[in-house]
Motif scaffolding. Sequence first.
Motif, PDB file in Angstrom:
ATOM      1  N   GLN A 116       0.828  -1.204   0.000  1.00 25.25           N
ATOM      2  CA  GLN A 116       0.000   0.000   0.000  1.00 25.25           C
ATOM      3  C   GLN A 116       0.867   1.260   0.000  1.00 25.25           C
ATOM      4  N   PRO A 117       0.850   2.065  -1.060  1.00 24.37           N
ATOM      5  CA  PRO A 117       1.641   3.296  -1.011  1.00 24.37           C
ATOM      6  C   PRO A 117       0.959   4.338  -0.110  1.00 24.37           C
ATOM      7  N   SER A 118       1.731   5.035   0.698  1.00 18.01           N
ATOM      8  CA  SER A 118       1.184   6.100   1.551  1.00 18.01           C
ATOM      9  C   SER A 118       1.833   7.407   1.144  1.00 18.01           C
ATOM     10  N   LEU A 119       1.015   8.369   0.777  1.00 14.59           N
ATOM     11  CA  LEU A 119       1.543   9.674   0.357  1.00 14.59           C
ATOM     12  C   LEU A 119       1.546  10.624   1.536  1.00 14.59           C
ATOM     13  N   LEU A 120       2.722  11.141   1.840  1.00 12.79           N
ATOM     14  CA  LEU A 120       2.837  12.112   2.922  1.00 12.79           C
ATOM     15  C   LEU A 120       3.227  13.435   2.287  1.00 12.79           C
ATOM     16  N   GLY A 121       2.271  14.327   2.189  1.00 13.33           N
ATOM     17  CA  GLY A 121       2.565  15.607   1.543  1.00 13.33           C
ATOM     18  C   GLY A 121       2.358  16.744   2.513  1.00 13.33           C
ATOM     19  N   VAL A 122       2.869  17.904   2.161  1.00 12.72           N
ATOM     20  CA  VAL A 122       2.662  19.053   3.040  1.00 12.72           C
ATOM     21  C   VAL A 122       1.187  19.420   3.098  1.00 12.72           C
ATOM     22  N   ASN A 123       0.400  18.921   2.145  1.00 16.89           N
ATOM     23  CA  ASN A 123      -1.029  19.237   2.169  1.00 16.89           C
ATOM     24  C   ASN A 123      -1.871  18.098   2.735  1.00 16.89           C
ATOM     25  N   ALA A 124      -1.212  17.094   3.302  1.00 16.34           N
ATOM     26  CA  ALA A 124      -1.974  15.964   3.848  1.00 16.34           C
ATOM     27  C   ALA A 124      -3.018  16.489   4.836  1.00 16.34           C
ATOM     28  N   ALA A 125      -4.162  15.829   4.841  1.00 15.91           N
ATOM     29  CA  ALA A 125      -5.292  16.380   5.592  1.00 15.91           C
ATOM     30  C   ALA A 125      -5.178  16.126   7.087  1.00 15.91           C
ATOM     31  N   LEU A 126      -4.964  17.185   7.832  1.00 13.45           N
ATOM     32  CA  LEU A 126      -5.176  17.117   9.277  1.00 13.45           C
ATOM     33  C   LEU A 126      -6.273  18.139   9.562  1.00 13.45           C
ATOM     34  N   MET A 127      -6.908  18.007  10.722  1.00 16.19           N
ATOM     35  CA  MET A 127      -8.055  18.874  11.043  1.00 16.19           C
ATOM     36  C   MET A 127      -7.558  20.122  11.752  1.00 16.19           C
ATOM     37  N   ASN A 128      -7.708  21.255  11.093  1.00 19.16           N
ATOM     38  CA  ASN A 128      -7.158  22.505  11.615  1.00 19.16           C
ATOM     39  C   ASN A 128      -7.750  22.970  12.937  1.00 19.16           C
ATOM     40  N   ILE A 200       7.065  10.817   0.121  1.00 22.75           N
ATOM     41  CA  ILE A 200       7.188  12.032   0.930  1.00 22.75           C
ATOM     42  C   ILE A 200       7.398  13.229   0.010  1.00 22.75           C
ATOM     43  N   ASP A 201       6.495  14.207   0.100  1.00 24.20           N
ATOM     44  CA  ASP A 201       6.578  15.374  -0.771  1.00 24.20           C
ATOM     45  C   ASP A 201       7.036  16.585   0.036  1.00 24.20           C
ATOM     46  N   GLU A 202       8.308  16.868   0.009  1.00 24.26           N
ATOM     47  CA  GLU A 202       8.861  18.089   0.610  1.00 24.26           C
ATOM     48  C   GLU A 202       8.685  18.198   2.117  1.00 24.26           C
ATOM     49  N   ALA A 203       8.246  17.114   2.777  1.00 24.17           N
ATOM     50  CA  ALA A 203       7.912  17.237   4.197  1.00 24.17           C
ATOM     51  C   ALA A 203       9.127  17.616   5.039  1.00 24.17           C
ATOM     52  N   LEU A 204      10.300  17.205   4.581  1.00 22.71           N
ATOM     53  CA  LEU A 204      11.482  17.436   5.415  1.00 22.71           C
ATOM     54  C   LEU A 204      12.009  18.854   5.286  1.00 22.71           C
ATOM     55  N   ALA A 205      11.653  19.514   4.180  1.00 16.81           N
ATOM     56  CA  ALA A 205      12.250  20.819   3.911  1.00 16.81           C
ATOM     57  C   ALA A 205      11.892  21.844   4.974  1.00 16.81           C
ATOM     58  N   THR A 206      10.724  21.649   5.616  1.00 16.13           N
ATOM     59  CA  THR A 206      10.251  22.655   6.565  1.00 16.13           C
ATOM     60  C   THR A 206      10.819  22.464   7.969  1.00 16.13           C
ATOM     61  N   GLY A 207      11.428  21.336   8.225  1.00 17.58           N
ATOM     62  CA  GLY A 207      11.919  21.075   9.577  1.00 17.58           C
ATOM     63  C   GLY A 207      13.254  21.763   9.863  1.00 17.58           C
ATOM     64  N   ASP A 208      13.557  21.935  11.145  1.00 22.36           N
ATOM     65  CA  ASP A 208      14.873  22.479  11.483  1.00 22.36           C
ATOM     66  C   ASP A 208      15.899  21.339  11.424  1.00 22.36           C
ATOM     67  N   ARG A 209      17.158  21.671  11.795  1.00 23.08           N
ATOM     68  CA  ARG A 209      18.235  20.694  11.596  1.00 23.08           C
ATOM     69  C   ARG A 209      18.040  19.416  12.398  1.00 23.08           C
ATOM     70  N   ALA A 210      17.648  19.606  13.682  1.00 27.07           N
ATOM     71  CA  ALA A 210      17.491  18.430  14.546  1.00 27.07           C
ATOM     72  C   ALA A 210      16.369  17.544  14.015  1.00 27.07           C
ATOM     73  N   PHE A 211      15.279  18.171  13.551  1.00 27.95           N
ATOM     74  CA  PHE A 211      14.160  17.387  13.024  1.00 27.95           C
ATOM     75  C   PHE A 211      14.574  16.655  11.757  1.00 27.95           C
ATOM     76  N   ARG A 212      15.330  17.352  10.907  1.00 29.43           N
ATOM     77  CA  ARG A 212      15.786  16.706   9.664  1.00 29.43           C
ATOM     78  C   ARG A 212      16.621  15.475   9.970  1.00 29.43           C
ATOM     79  N   ARG A 213      17.473  15.603  11.008  1.00 28.19           N
ATOM     80  CA  ARG A 213      18.324  14.458  11.362  1.00 28.19           C
ATOM     81  C   ARG A 213      17.457  13.273  11.821  1.00 28.19           C
ATOM     82  N   ARG A 214      16.448  13.574  12.678  1.00 28.61           N
ATOM     83  CA  ARG A 214      15.544  12.501  13.138  1.00 28.61           C
ATOM     84  C   ARG A 214      14.812  11.874  11.948  1.00 28.61           C
ATOM     85  N   SER A 215      14.376  12.730  10.998  1.00 24.44           N
ATOM     86  CA  SER A 215      13.621  12.227   9.838  1.00 24.44           C
ATOM     87  C   SER A 215      14.497  11.328   8.977  1.00 24.44           C
TER      88      SER A 215
END
Length: 273
Positions: A116-128, A200-215
Amino acid sequence: MAATEGSTATATPAAPPEGEPAAPTVIVDDLHVVYRVRGAAGRAGGGGPAALLRALTRRKGAGAREVHAVRGVSFVARRGEAIGLIGSNGSGKSTLLRAVAGLLPPESGRVYTDGQPSLLGVNAALMNDLSGERNVVLGCLAMGMTPAEVRERYDGIVDFSGINDKGDFISLPMRTYSSGMAARLRFAIAAARDHDVLLIDEALATGDRAFRRRSEKRIKELRERAGTVFLVSHSNKSIRDTCDRAIWLERGELVMDGPAGEVVDAYEASTAD
Ligand SMILES: Nc1ncnc2c1ncn2[C@@H]1O[C@H](COP(=O)(O)OP(=O)(O)OP(=O)(O)O)[C@@H](O)[C@H]1O
């Protein structure tokens, strides 16, 4: 293996005998994707961007245009691979990812996916209007976790996201989050589960350095568990650090497919002034 439109089959990861390539998870065969845009009639004449747009589009009926976003792309992705998709703006990276996820039907050609492919995009639906906390729970349930599994993983997800690093933000509504915070929470939720094919669509670009390392560490773990990861990013460094292979697209066509370092080098050379 199942053919898209969007259909999938679950497979059990099995290590291939030594020297043999890992099993394919995604096969893209001469894929074409066309968007149809209504109410966007073109004008005759004009040069520059207008001429470029005309080259990319074809009139079809009054007020309708076609944008041929992916043009004859073919490749095979295997278990354990992390594949970066690179290319200039509008080159078709997100479209290709959405087609692999089964969200866009091919105009012609085929996408076969195993798992099953899972798309994780910056526009993925979460409830605001719901808190980060509620979104973690709903997101995990939506991915098929049991309430007990959600309880077990909740703290790990919040820690991974780093949302609470500077105070109790997880209890605030998502609409109060910066775009980077929201993207981090989406990634943390999606990364809490193993994926056969994670897109994964650009999800990592928005994180800071520590988050990028964890990702990056988490992506490596997902690969080790025999998943396949696709990463769309404009950060050549992220592609080099995270991916072993890269696919370079321009104007919807595949320019180069090979080891990430070599493809990124060639891409950088082509974009250097
Ligand atoms: N929903 C849509 N309707 C019509 N055309 C679209 C749509 N989405 C993308 N396109 C067009 O398809 C082409 C490829 O777009 P796509 O978003 O896949 O490129 P990209 O490589 O991901 O770009 P970027 O790096 O800027 O995110 C572009 O010409 C774009 O204008």
